[in-house]
Design a protein around this motif. Structure first.
Motif: not given
Length: 398
Positions: A347-374
């Motif tokens: 409730p209030g948050y939807t998150q993604l955290a991802a990295t390249t396989p070598d661990g040198t680059r990352s993306l975090t993506f955060s929104i402040n509402t909840q979303t899912n397939k339901a």
């Protein structure tokens, strides 16, 4: 809104989406881009097209009040924000804002378990019967590997009627997290372990309990010693209550035409614990996923097991591109390349955290509402498209 009406609406949201397996993932200020103000140093060259996509995301009627995305390459970070992290003050989201990371907490329980595997204190073939003999006999053949990959067949306690009844009556109820599996202790396995995939909050509760059983230490202390301290995470924690450390990214229930409702502290974390209760910041989440998805945290042998993927099985909500499930980590095959990571919603948050396989680059993506397939499939589809575009930006050579 009168308190009673607010309570009814919140309970409706909770009963529909909060802690089932599917969830556990005119007031706005003008959107803006921001260079990273932190110690890693800012990057002055923002991508206008990426920024416009965030602007459009928060402009949707049912979209988030705010969004923050961090693109990290080595020691340089680009920070993109749109909308607000707090409707009341108009303050934009910030890389050091605390926030609920939802089911990305499952990756942290994976990190604890796999580090214990590296230490020889756990084996991926250890069973519930061997490590947690007090759990139902019907579950005893389930292995740590199956728990980490959501192929255990354990029934999901967070969908149990008794659990949901308590939660909807009192969203801040303080559960004993070590007894959460008791809500489904009378249930058989849903399928033969290892034969199917089903994302379940019960899995990572069992993982944490196995880690406690072999070490004699509290899971919270294992997180500190095996994850937070080695990675220098000082703003990451696993609270049991409903309060968030300050400052925090406020989370909202967005249900037009009603005004967004602040639900940041509406729900206690004890009911999700190792499956979704961790609080972190965008900056520290990036540091974690680069280590966990990259080669820094685990031995090569254990990492090979971690990164053995089941094609087509996704995190919840699904991440960008085509998903596949590893051990408490997912592979996201985008049109521009592969990332490893995890998603979550609460409730209030939807998150993604991802990295390249070598661990040198990352993306975090955060929104402040909840979303899912339901609850908001259209918003989720738009979100995944924008996330993939950010992933492509990350994967470009710069």
């Amino acid at each position: 809104m009168p308190t009673r009406a607010r309570g009814r609406r919140l309970r409706s949201v909770l009963s529909a989406t909060v802690l089932t397996a599917a969830a556990l993932g005119g007031l706005l200020q003008p959107a803006q881009a921001a260079g990273d103000p932190g110690p890693s140093g800012g990057h002055p060259h923002q991508d206008r097209k990426l920024q416009q996509q965030l602007d459009r995301l928060v402009a949707q009627e049912d979209g988030p009040p705010g969004v923050i995305a961090l693109l990290t390459r080595g020691d340089r970070t680009q920070v993109y924000t749109a909308g607000v992290g707090d409707i009341e003050t108009g303050r934009p989201p910030h890389p050091d804002d605390h926030m609920r990371i939802a089911s990305i907490a499952k990756a942290f329980s994976g990190a604890v378990a796999l580090r214990l595997v590296d230490q020889g204190r756990l084996s991926l073939d250890d069973t519930i019967g061997e490590r947690l003999p007090a759990q139902p006999e019907a579950w005893h053949a389930v292995t740590l590997r199956q728990l980490l990959q959501h192929t255990s067949g354990l029934p999901d306690y967070s969908a149990a009627p008794d659990f949901l009844e308590i939660l909807t009556a009192d969203p801040r109820h303080l559960f004993d997290p070590r007894r959460l599996l008791g809500f489904v202790a009378d249930k058989p396995l849903l399928f033969t372990p290892g034969s199917l995939y089903e994302y379940s909050n019960s899995d990572n509760i069992a993982v944490a309990l196995m880690a406690e059983a072999v070490t004699g230490a509290r899971y919270e202390d294992l997180l500190r010693d095996l994850v937070y301290r080695p990675l220098g995470l000082r703003r990451t924690s696993l609270p049991l209550g409903y309060r968030l450390p300050r400052p925090y990214l406020h989370g909202y229930n967005v249900t037009p035409p009603a005004a967004p409702e602040d639900v940041s502290e509406a729900v206690g974390a004890s009911g999700v614990w190792a499956s979704g209760g961790i609080v972190s910041t965008p900056r520290e989440l990036g540091a974690f996923i680069r280590a966990y998805g990259g080669p820094e945290l685990l031995s090569e042998e254990t990492r090979e097991q971690q990164l053995t993927f089941r094609p087509g099985d996704s995190s919840e909500p699904a991440g960008p591109g085509t998903n596949a499930a590893g051990l408490a980590i997912f592979q996201y095959t985008t049109r521009c390349g592969v990332l490893y990571g995890h998603t979550g919603n609460f409730p209030g948050y939807t998150q993604l955290a991802a990295t390249t396989p070598d661990g040198t680059r990352s993306l975090t993506f955060s929104i402040n509402t909840q979303t899912n397939k339901a609850n908001k499939p259209a918003l989720l589809a738009r979100l995944r498209t924008v996330q993939e575009n950010f992933a492509c930006a990350l994967l470009k050579e710069k």
